[in-house]
Structures are given as structure tokens and as C-alpha cells.
Design an enzyme around this catalytic site. Structure first.
Site, PDB file in Angstrom:
ATOM      1  N   PRO A   1      10.083  -3.595 -51.703  1.00  0.00           N
ATOM      2  CA  PRO A   1       9.191  -2.954 -53.181  1.00  0.00           C
ATOM      3  C   PRO A   1       9.300  -1.265 -52.175  1.00  0.00           C
ATOM      4  O   PRO A   1       8.998  -0.882 -51.266  1.00  0.00           O
ATOM      5  CB  PRO A   1       7.966  -3.537 -53.192  1.00  0.00           C
ATOM      6  CG  PRO A   1       8.385  -4.749 -52.459  1.00  0.00           C
ATOM      7  CD  PRO A   1       8.634  -4.571 -51.256  1.00  0.00           C
TER       8      PRO A   1
ATOM      9  N   TYR B   1      -5.204  -0.263 -50.576  1.00  0.00           N
ATOM     10  CA  TYR B   1      -5.511  -0.573 -52.180  1.00  0.00           C
ATOM     11  C   TYR B   1      -6.029  -1.589 -51.921  1.00  0.00           C
ATOM     12  O   TYR B   1      -6.528  -1.973 -51.290  1.00  0.00           O
ATOM     13  CB  TYR B   1      -4.244  -1.142 -52.677  1.00  0.00           C
ATOM     14  CG  TYR B   1      -2.602   0.119 -52.765  1.00  0.00           C
ATOM     15  CD1 TYR B   1      -3.033   1.092 -52.731  1.00  0.00           C
ATOM     16  CD2 TYR B   1      -1.750   0.140 -51.991  1.00  0.00           C
ATOM     17  CE1 TYR B   1      -1.985   1.941 -52.907  1.00  0.00           C
ATOM     18  CE2 TYR B   1      -0.088   0.641 -52.450  1.00  0.00           C
ATOM     19  CZ  TYR B   1      -1.113   2.364 -52.635  1.00  0.00           C
ATOM     20  OH  TYR B   1       0.078   3.181 -51.946  1.00  0.00           O
TER      21      TYR B   1
ATOM     22  N   ARG C   1       1.109  -9.447 -49.116  1.00  0.00           N
ATOM     23  CA  ARG C   1       1.559  -8.097 -48.370  1.00  0.00           C
ATOM     24  C   ARG C   1       0.655  -7.800 -47.534  1.00  0.00           C
ATOM     25  O   ARG C   1      -0.939  -8.052 -47.987  1.00  0.00           O
ATOM     26  CB  ARG C   1       2.519  -7.346 -48.929  1.00  0.00           C
ATOM     27  CG  ARG C   1       2.500  -6.060 -47.736  1.00  0.00           C
ATOM     28  CD  ARG C   1       2.995  -4.992 -48.248  1.00  0.00           C
ATOM     29  NE  ARG C   1       4.847  -5.036 -48.317  1.00  0.00           N
ATOM     30  CZ  ARG C   1       5.461  -3.836 -48.675  1.00  0.00           C
ATOM     31  NH1 ARG C   1       5.723  -2.981 -48.626  1.00  0.00           N
ATOM     32  NH2 ARG C   1       7.366  -4.533 -47.471  1.00  0.00           N
TER      33      ARG C   1
END
Length: 408
Positions: A38, A201, A249
Site C-alpha cells: 500500500p 495510526y 499490518r
């Protein structure tokens, strides 16, 4: 004395490199072990893809990758980092992504999506402006800042971006948004889904004690800090078809001065495997603190040891990423049992045809077949012409050879 015959001269078929050996993940069989990782593009309009994404991700499928991930795709508007980031929060997005995914499948690759949420790393400008926070002045320019949802507010709180600590209702709503985005990913034709739990994140923010200072069931002990990640994984797995693989991930370690470490990641990976995650995508970094944890040095294959440790400790398949640039390097990683898949990002920006170039170098001209047939036939014919004997004029030696040359 005659040379001892080699396996090839004796007519023995050589096994293909592991890099180009298919692998099955649930009902999906990948044509090789190469993954286009990604990569955020900062080219979306209101979260949706356009011609840029079609061309950019399509070329990786044409170039021979087995899996083509799009970019990190937000589950809701405020889950983006920037206004130009991708999203999958409404049905208008679905048809646009489906068109891209149909093309990727037509090239023999598997379309994949990485769903994510920026949490406290949202409400900012893009990469060209070094992700500077949006401010009141940004609002005057048509990009008003938003309040970022976080597990714990920073102390002292920064002026920008503004932060709001998530309560139980926020967490429940958030998990529901993961479920809804997963359902849209199914409708859009994706065949692999990855949960982004890394790089500082929102999921990683819950995992690390640096950013999670909660005193409830979602903070404190490692088990509590893992609760949010596991609830997201359970919700996504329930909404994602049983026959399709699910990736996750991780940041195997926080980063310089962090706290979340390799032992924590192995525990998380084992719990994710128990909840139906098929592949752990091993990355690192994204959260910094003031502990003794060192920076992860950016050397070739710098995250491969994380992949190896998770794979050996849990038995869960893994994907290695991080400065993997050479075919022989990728093959050695797979042969050593350090990962099951290798993911490339910047190297594919530089050379979208890296997979087919590697295949031809390792297996010969038959590997041109990784390309679409209308292209591979021309390259194979070029090899044939190049091998023909030359006449005195420097061209093909017969009329039939001349005719073949003209058809190329």
C-alpha cells in the site's frame, strides 16, 4: 575430458524460484510471492479514486505482481490524514474502486485494500507540505481542520490538531465503521483486505503505552491495550467472506524511544491468528517516546527480522517489507523461511515491471508470460529474432525470417 552434464543439459527441469512459486491463501492462489505494498497517493477527490489510481495501480498488475494493494483507505472522512487521502465510507466510492479492481484481476493479479484510520495523525496537509497540521488559516483556504479521535489526549494538548479522547460509545461506533467499510470492500471486488494497525495510526495508538494512558478496559495492561485491535479484527473478519484472506499490518516496534516491542507484537500476532487473520504484515515505527528503544536503521531488508520472529514464534504466515530491491535478496528471504510474501513499494515506483524483469532474469524468456499476452509475444519474438543467424547484409537470413521480423 568432457564437462559433467548439468541438470539443464541433461533435460532435468529446474524448480522455479520460491519467489515465483504460487501460494494459496484460503480460496485465493497468488501467482507468485510479490506484493505491491500500500502506498498513499494523495490524489483522491472526496475520498474516491480517479484516473490516477487506475493507471498507477493498474501498471503494477500489468508488471507481474501477484497482489496489488491500493493505498491506505479511510473508514470514515475524519479517518483520513489529509483531504486528498483515499476513503471507502460511502457507496459512491464502491463503483469507482470496482472498475480498478476488475482491471487488476483481468491482468492475473489479486486486488487488495488496506483499511485504516489516522486517529491523532489526521487533519494535516499532504506529503509535499511535510504533513503540517491544518489550522484556522487552512480553513480559510477551503480545508478546515477537524478534531481527531484518540485513545488518550496528549499532555499538554497541542493546538493543532485538536484531539478528543474516545469514550465507550465512540469505540463502539468506530468498530461499526470498520464493519461497514469491510462490507463495501466486498462490494468493490477486493479479494484481500488488510487492517492497518501500524505506523502510529489509531490501532497502534491504542497498542502503545506511549499514546494510550487510559485507565479503563482499553488501557493499562497489554491485554487491555490489545482489546481495541482485536475487536476491530473480529468485526472485520465477521464481515469479510470466510473464503478470502485477511492481513493485519503491525509496527513490530514503536520507533525511537518507544515502548511497544517485539514480544508485544508476537503476543498480538498470536491473538490475531486465533481470530482468523491469515498474514501478519511486519513493518515498524510511527510512535516515538523517551525510552531507550533505538531507531530502526534503514538498511536493506531492515524489517525482515521482525517477519522472521513473528513467523517462527506463531506459525502465522508473514509478509516482509522494507528496502527489498533485488530479486536474489527476495528469494533468499523466502528460502530462509523469514517470510511467505515480500512486499515492495518505492522500488515499484521506480520500476513497475520489477516482477517480470526478475522472473526473466531468474527463469529465462518463458517468464515474459507474466506480462499480458499481447506484450509478451512481442518480447519473445524479439528474443527469437536476436538469436537468428545474420546474412551478409546484417538482416535475417531467409525470407521467412524477414517476414517474422516485419510482424514484430
Amino acid at each position: 575430458m568432457k564437462d559433467k552434464p548439468t541438470a539443464e543439459s541433461a533435460g532435468v527441469r529446474r524448480s522455479p524460484p520460491l519467489l515465483f512459486t504460487p501460494i494459496a491463501l484460503r480460496s485465493i492462489t497468488l501467482r507468485n510471492r510479490i506484493v505491491a505494498s500500500p502506498m498513499c497517493q494523495y490524489q483522491s477527490i472526496n475520498g474516491g479514486p480517479g484516473a490516477w489510481q487506475m493507471v498507477n495501480f493498474g501498471k503494477f498488475a500489468v508488471g507481474g505482481a501477484a497482489v496489488v494493494f491500493g493505498e491506505e483507505t479511510a473508514i470514515e472522512p475524519h479517518g483520513r490524514k489529509t483531504y486528498a487521502c483515499a476513503g471507502l465510507w460511502n457507496d459512491d466510492h464502491v463503483l469507482a474502486y470496482r472498475r480498478i479492481n476488475d482491471f487488476i484481476r483481468e491482468q492475473g493479479a489479486v486486488p487488495a485494500v488496506q483499511l485504516g484510520h489516522s486517529g491523532g495523525k489526521g487533519s494535516c496537509h499532504g506529503a509535499l507540505h511535510d504533513w503540517a497540521p491544518l489550522t484556522t488559516e487552512s480553513g480559510d483556504a477551503g480545508m478546515p481542520p477537524w478534531t481527531c479521535m484518540v485513545p488518550s489526549r496528549r499532555e499538554p494538548p497541542p493546538p493543532w490538531p485538536r484531539q478528543q479522547e474516545m469514550d465507550r460509545s465512540d469505540i463502539q461506533r468506530h468498530v461499526g465503521q470498520w464493519r461497514e467499510a469491510t462490507a463495501r470492500a466486498v462490494d468493490a471486488g477486493y479479494q484481500i483486505l488488510e487492517i492497518h494497525g501500524a505506523h502510529g495510526y489509531i490501532i497502534h495508538q491504542f497498542l502503545s503505552p506511549v499514546t494510550n494512558r487510559r485507565q479503563d478496559a482499553y488501557g493499562g495492561s497489554r491485554e487491555n491495550r490489545m482489546r481495541f485491535a482485536l475487536e476491530v479484527a473480529e468485526a472485520v473478519r465477521a464481515a469479510w467472506p470466510k473464503e478470502l484472506p485477511l492481513f493485519f499490518r503491525i509496527s513490530a516496534v514503536d520507533g525511537r524511544g518507544g515502548i511497544w516491542n517485539m514480544d508485544d507484537s508476537i503476543a498480538l500476532a498470536a491473538a490475531l491468528k486465533d481470530r482468523g487473520v491469515d498474514v501478519i504484515d511486519c513493518s515498524s515505527g510511527g510512535i516515538a517516546g523517551n525510552s531507550a528503544m533505538p531507531v530502526v536503521r534503514r538498511v536493506p531488508g531492515y524489517q525482515v527480522p521482525f517477519s522472521q520472529a513473528v513467523r517462527r514464534a506463531t506459525g502465522c504466515p508473514t509478509m516482509a517489507v522494507g528496502l527489498i530491491t533485488e530479486a536474489e535478496q527476495a528469494e533468499a528471504i523466502l528460502q530462509a523461511g523469514q517470510s511467505d510474501l515480500v512486499a515492495l513499494a518505492r522500488e515499484l515506483i521506480w520500476n513497475p515491471n520489477w516482477p517480470v524483469h526478475a522472473a526473466v532474469r531468474m527463469m529465462g524468456q518463458n517468464a515474459y508470460q507474466l506480462l499480458p499476452p499481447e506484450q509478451s509475444v512481442r518480447l519473445i519474438r524479439r528474443e527469437v529474432i536476436a538469436a537468428l543467424p545474420l546474412n551478409s547484409g546484417g538482416g535475417p537470413s531467409s525470407a521467412s525470417d524477414e517476414a517474422l521480423s516485419e510482424r514484430i
